[in-house]
Design an enzyme around this catalytic site. Structure first.
Site, PDB file in Angstrom:
ATOM      1  N   GLU A  70       8.674  14.180  17.657  1.00  0.00           N
ATOM      2  CA  GLU A  70       9.287  14.101  16.338  1.00  0.00           C
ATOM      3  C   GLU A  70       8.802  15.283  15.492  1.00  0.00           C
ATOM      4  O   GLU A  70       7.605  15.560  15.444  1.00  0.00           O
ATOM      5  CB  GLU A  70       8.865  12.780  15.685  1.00  0.00           C
ATOM      6  CG  GLU A  70       9.600  12.502  14.405  1.00  0.00           C
ATOM      7  CD  GLU A  70       9.171  11.172  13.774  1.00  0.00           C
ATOM      8  OE1 GLU A  70       7.961  10.893  13.721  1.00  0.00           O
ATOM      9  OE2 GLU A  70      10.060  10.437  13.332  1.00  0.00           O
ATOM     10  N   GLY A  96       5.792   3.933   9.532  1.00  0.00           N
ATOM     11  CA  GLY A  96       5.082   5.209   9.554  1.00  0.00           C
ATOM     12  C   GLY A  96       5.011   5.752  10.969  1.00  0.00           C
ATOM     13  O   GLY A  96       5.888   5.472  11.795  1.00  0.00           O
ATOM     14  N   SER A  97       3.965   6.510  11.247  1.00  0.00           N
ATOM     15  CA  SER A  97       3.885   7.222  12.521  1.00  0.00           C
ATOM     16  C   SER A  97       3.406   6.312  13.657  1.00  0.00           C
ATOM     17  O   SER A  97       2.790   5.260  13.419  1.00  0.00           O
ATOM     18  CB  SER A  97       2.931   8.402  12.375  1.00  0.00           C
ATOM     19  OG  SER A  97       1.644   7.916  12.075  1.00  0.00           O
ATOM     20  N   CYS A 119      13.259   8.848   9.750  1.00  0.00           N
ATOM     21  CA  CYS A 119      12.851   8.358  11.070  1.00  0.00           C
ATOM     22  C   CYS A 119      14.023   8.323  12.027  1.00  0.00           C
ATOM     23  O   CYS A 119      13.865   8.575  13.209  1.00  0.00           O
ATOM     24  CB  CYS A 119      12.234   6.972  10.925  1.00  0.00           C
ATOM     25  SG  CYS A 119      13.278   5.867   9.996  1.00  0.00           S
ATOM     26  N   LYS A 130       0.890  -1.179   0.000  1.00  0.00           N
ATOM     27  CA  LYS A 130       0.000   0.000   0.000  1.00  0.00           C
ATOM     28  C   LYS A 130       0.918   1.216   0.000  1.00  0.00           C
ATOM     29  O   LYS A 130       1.587   1.531   0.983  1.00  0.00           O
ATOM     30  CB  LYS A 130      -0.888  -0.007   1.250  1.00  0.00           C
ATOM     31  CG  LYS A 130      -2.220   0.685   1.087  1.00  0.00           C
ATOM     32  CD  LYS A 130      -2.145   2.185   0.829  1.00  0.00           C
ATOM     33  CE  LYS A 130      -2.016   3.000   2.083  1.00  0.00           C
ATOM     34  NZ  LYS A 130      -1.688   4.432   1.790  1.00  0.00           N
ATOM     35  N   GLU A 152       7.724  -0.224  12.271  1.00  0.00           N
ATOM     36  CA  GLU A 152       8.891   0.671  12.196  1.00  0.00           C
ATOM     37  C   GLU A 152       8.346   2.084  12.304  1.00  0.00           C
ATOM     38  O   GLU A 152       7.804   2.616  11.332  1.00  0.00           O
ATOM     39  CB  GLU A 152       9.612   0.482  10.857  1.00  0.00           C
ATOM     40  CG  GLU A 152      10.305  -0.855  10.696  1.00  0.00           C
ATOM     41  CD  GLU A 152      11.566  -0.991  11.537  1.00  0.00           C
ATOM     42  OE1 GLU A 152      11.961  -0.026  12.214  1.00  0.00           O
ATOM     43  OE2 GLU A 152      12.151  -2.078  11.517  1.00  0.00           O
ATOM     44  N   GLY A 199       0.645   3.337  13.561  1.00  0.00           N
ATOM     45  CA  GLY A 199       1.164   2.030  13.984  1.00  0.00           C
ATOM     46  C   GLY A 199       0.312   1.426  15.091  1.00  0.00           C
ATOM     47  O   GLY A 199       0.047   0.219  15.103  1.00  0.00           O
TER      48      GLY A 199
HETATM   49  P1  NAD Z   1       1.631   7.805   8.429  1.00  0.00           P
HETATM   50  O1  NAD Z   1       1.538   6.934   9.622  1.00  0.00           O
HETATM   51  O2  NAD Z   1       0.751   8.980   8.361  1.00  0.00           O
HETATM   52  O3  NAD Z   1       1.379   6.989   7.094  1.00  0.00           O
HETATM   53  C1  NAD Z   1       2.136   5.847   6.760  1.00  0.00           C
HETATM   54  C2  NAD Z   1       1.293   4.955   5.883  1.00  0.00           C
HETATM   55  O4  NAD Z   1       0.185   4.485   6.654  1.00  0.00           O
HETATM   56  C3  NAD Z   1       0.702   5.631   4.650  1.00  0.00           C
HETATM   57  O5  NAD Z   1       0.732   4.721   3.570  1.00  0.00           O
HETATM   58  C4  NAD Z   1      -0.738   5.901   5.078  1.00  0.00           C
HETATM   59  O6  NAD Z   1      -1.630   5.939   4.000  1.00  0.00           O
HETATM   60  C5  NAD Z   1      -1.022   4.689   5.947  1.00  0.00           C
HETATM   61  N1  NAD Z   1      -2.103   4.878   6.917  1.00  0.00           N
HETATM   62  C6  NAD Z   1      -2.535   6.026   7.496  1.00  0.00           C
HETATM   63  N2  NAD Z   1      -3.565   5.775   8.336  1.00  0.00           N
HETATM   64  C7  NAD Z   1      -3.789   4.441   8.293  1.00  0.00           C
HETATM   65  C8  NAD Z   1      -4.685   3.572   8.963  1.00  0.00           C
HETATM   66  N3  NAD Z   1      -5.586   4.021   9.840  1.00  0.00           N
HETATM   67  N4  NAD Z   1      -4.611   2.247   8.701  1.00  0.00           N
HETATM   68  C9  NAD Z   1      -3.699   1.759   7.845  1.00  0.00           C
HETATM   69  N5  NAD Z   1      -2.825   2.536   7.172  1.00  0.00           N
HETATM   70  C10 NAD Z   1      -2.848   3.861   7.403  1.00  0.00           C
HETATM   71  O7  NAD Z   1       3.179   8.222   8.336  1.00  0.00           O
HETATM   72  P2  NAD Z   1       3.830   9.214   7.268  1.00  0.00           P
HETATM   73  O8  NAD Z   1       3.445  10.594   7.654  1.00  0.00           O
HETATM   74  O9  NAD Z   1       3.599   8.724   5.884  1.00  0.00           O
HETATM   75  O10 NAD Z   1       5.377   8.967   7.572  1.00  0.00           O
HETATM   76  C11 NAD Z   1       6.056   9.647   8.556  1.00  0.00           C
HETATM   77  C12 NAD Z   1       6.260   8.773   9.772  1.00  0.00           C
HETATM   78  O11 NAD Z   1       6.873   7.535   9.397  1.00  0.00           O
HETATM   79  C13 NAD Z   1       7.216   9.386  10.755  1.00  0.00           C
HETATM   80  O12 NAD Z   1       6.723   9.245  12.056  1.00  0.00           O
HETATM   81  C14 NAD Z   1       8.489   8.573  10.581  1.00  0.00           C
HETATM   82  O13 NAD Z   1       9.334   8.574  11.685  1.00  0.00           O
HETATM   83  C15 NAD Z   1       7.965   7.231  10.241  1.00  0.00           C
HETATM   84  N6  NAD Z   1       8.966   6.427   9.521  1.00  0.00           N
HETATM   85  C16 NAD Z   1       9.576   5.390  10.177  1.00  0.00           C
HETATM   86  C17 NAD Z   1      10.567   4.641   9.534  1.00  0.00           C
HETATM   87  C18 NAD Z   1      11.242   3.497  10.236  1.00  0.00           C
HETATM   88  O14 NAD Z   1      11.837   2.675   9.569  1.00  0.00           O
HETATM   89  N7  NAD Z   1      11.186   3.406  11.555  1.00  0.00           N
HETATM   90  C19 NAD Z   1      10.902   4.938   8.217  1.00  0.00           C
HETATM   91  C20 NAD Z   1      10.258   5.982   7.578  1.00  0.00           C
HETATM   92  C21 NAD Z   1       9.278   6.721   8.246  1.00  0.00           C
END
Ligand code: NAD
Length: 485
Positions: free
Chosen positions: A387, A230-231, A286, A177, A252, A235
């Site tokens: 963050e 992601g966030s 991240c 996705k 992650e 998560g």
């Molecule tokens: P986000 O959590 O907003 O989105 C990440 C993904 O999740 C997107 O594809 C989004 O469409 C999807 N998503 C959003 N809501 C959802 C839900 N309710 N159910 C399922 N999927 C959903 O994060 P972002 O703003 O895209 O990315 C930034 C964040 O990602 C930061 O917090 C960053 O630290 C983290 N990040 C972590 C790593 C790591 O390896 N630890 C790497 C890159 C980014």
């Protein structure tokens, strides 16, 4: 110049298709211009992709291959990306904002995952367990089946590649996705899977809103494993969905990582690390070095040197920044930029001081923020706890080693940490005490695809990268045989 079709579809079960949830405009954050429109999947599209993956898995079309053959396919996907590095990197820069040379580095990084995990496909071996005369007992590692992978926008290629390559090398079928803010370049994974001859349905790549397609994928009963990057907030909701279906999950998440700089540190080398640590990808990393905790004896000198380095970075459209150098591109969106900027303003009202940056460049109207360095930051200020995900560094000071460690460990996160000193004993003491999945001694981002990566605390659980990650994509079956004489 890259192919910029007006319309980008999802790739499900070997077909390019529109989505049930309509379209989203994908914009260039450097200019605000609409680049293209991307199809958005709904729950039915998600179901279609999961069923296709399930079928491939149950038929053994991919999982049943001899691992060396599967590994060669995985490696071929990486080579395909490299053959198209020019098109892919331009597309990534346009939709995500990073300098073109950084986008090229990302394509190479993505390809490297396919090389590394393709190589390891035939190394996933079980063991035999002695149970005494009359028994033969052994273990096998089987793929989970359908791996659902939800991707953020900051490194859409590298993050997809690291999960996809490991999942495929171990014989899973995958539904990716992609992030709705930067979905276009991930289409290349579908093309790579086709070019490498993977069976239809083994890789589907769909875009959709997180709350709709992402949530439907995370909750789908046909999914056997979830990888989410992601966030923390997202998560957490994915972990809840995975608890309902009792599906293992790798999370992650974010970070607020700190570098501890002792009085004997090599400041020339360290200032260079700060350039990469917090201004690469405009700080949207991240594992960014978002805090520096420096011994009071070197504080003023260090702040001055970092401010000089940061102030000299040229900020502007990534597409004009083709060559490796002291430059930075746009952030992903105006919204992210405004959030980072307002956190800086708030920190100043709370007592922090600005060494450089804090504003938008005057000559560009896109999602730009000048490289920013704050000092006199207290450990409990919001800027030192949350963050930012932008090019903003907070400098804090310490007088004794234990306080430095306490400050470094004093957030809910625990992704990475760093310690800078010429004293190996001191470095190792810090490495033992830092609550983080990875500790860098004297070089931020040391390591690579080979080194395991993942969080402590709210930075998540499970590991990606390295040999450790492979074991997250398989489940162990024990087979016990009673032998009759
Ligand atoms: P986000 O959590 O907003 O989105 C990440 C993904 O999740 C997107 O594809 C989004 O469409 C999807 N998503 C959003 N809501 C959802 C839900 N309710 N159910 C399922 N999927 C959903 O994060 P972002 O703003 O895209 O990315 C930034 C964040 O990602 C930061 O917090 C960053 O630290 C983290 N990040 C972590 C790593 C790591 O390896 N630890 C790497 C890159 C980014």
């Amino acid at each position: 110049m890259t192919e910029l079709k007006e319309t980008w579809q999802n790739y499900i079960d070997g077909e390019w298709v529109d989505g049930g949830a309509g379209w989203i405009d994908v914009t260039d954050p450097a200019s605000g211009k609409v680049l293209a429109r991307q199809a958005l999947a709904d729950a039915r599209d998600v179901d279609h992709a999961v069923q296709a993956a399930r079928q491939v898995h149950l038929a053994g079309e991919f999982s049943g291959l001899r691992p060396v053959d599967r590994g060669r396919m995985v490696q071929a996907m990486g080579r395909y990306l490299l053959e198209h590095v020019d098109e892919i990197s331009e597309l990534l820069t346009l939709e995500q904002g990073k300098p073109l040379w950084e986008a090229r580095v990302e394509v190479h990084g993505a390809a490297r995952y396919f090389e590394y995990y393709g190589n390891q496909a035939e190394t996933v071996e079980g063991r035999s367990i002695p149970l005494g005369a009359g028994y033969f007992d052994f273990t096998v590692h089987e793929p989970f089946g359908v791996s659902a992978q939800i991707i953020p926008w900051n490194y859409p290629l590298e993050v997809t590649a690291r999960s996809l390559s490991a999942a495929l090398a171990t014989g899973n079928a995958v539904v990716v996705k992609s992030p709705e803010l930067a979905p276009l370049s991930t289409a290349w994974f579908a093309r790579a899977a086709e070019a490498a001859g993977l069976p239809t349905g083994a890789v589907s790549v769909i875009c959709g809103y997180g709350r709709e397609a992402g949530a439907a994928l995370a909750a789908h009963p046909g999914v056997n494993q979830i990888v989410f990057t992601g966030s923390v907030a997202t998560g957490t909701s994915i972990a809840k969905a995975a608890a309902n279906t009792v599906v293992p999950t790798i999370l992650e998440l974010g970070g607020k990582s700190a570098a501890i700089v002792h009085s004997d540190a090599d400041l020339d080398a360290f200032v260079n690390d700060v350039r990469w640590g917090i201004f690469y990808n405009a700080g949207q990393v991240c594992s960014a070095m978002s805090r520096v905790i420096v011994h009071e004896s070197r504080h003023d000198e260090l702040v001055e040197r970092i401010a000089e380095m940061a102030g000299a970075l040229s900020v502007g459209p990534g597409i004009d920044r083709r060559d490796y150098g002291p430059n930075m591109g746009a952030m992903i969106s105006l919204q992210q930029r405004d959030r980072a900027e307002s956190m800086v303003t708030e920190a100043i009202s709370a007592g922090a001081n600005l060494a450089t940056g804090g504003q938008r460049p005057k000559d560009h109207s896109g999602a730009f923020l000048r490289p920013t360095v704050l000092f006199d930051v207290a450990p409990d200020m919001k800027i030192a706890q949350e963050e930012i995900f932008g090019p903003v560094l907070s400098v804090l000071r310490f007088s004794d080693d234990d306080t430095a460690i306490d400050i470094a460990n004093g957030t809910p996160y625990g992704l990475v940490g760093g310690v800078y000193t010429r004293d190996l004993d001191r470095a190792m003491r810090a490495a033992a005490k830092l609550r983080a999945g990875q500790v860098f001694v004297n070089e931020w981002y040391a390591g690579g695809v080979e080194t395991p990566f993942g969080g402590y605390g709210k930075s998540g659980y499970g590991r990606e990268k390295g040999r450790e990650a492979l074991m997250n994509y398989v489940q162990t079956k024990n087979i016990a045989v009673r032998l009759r004489s």
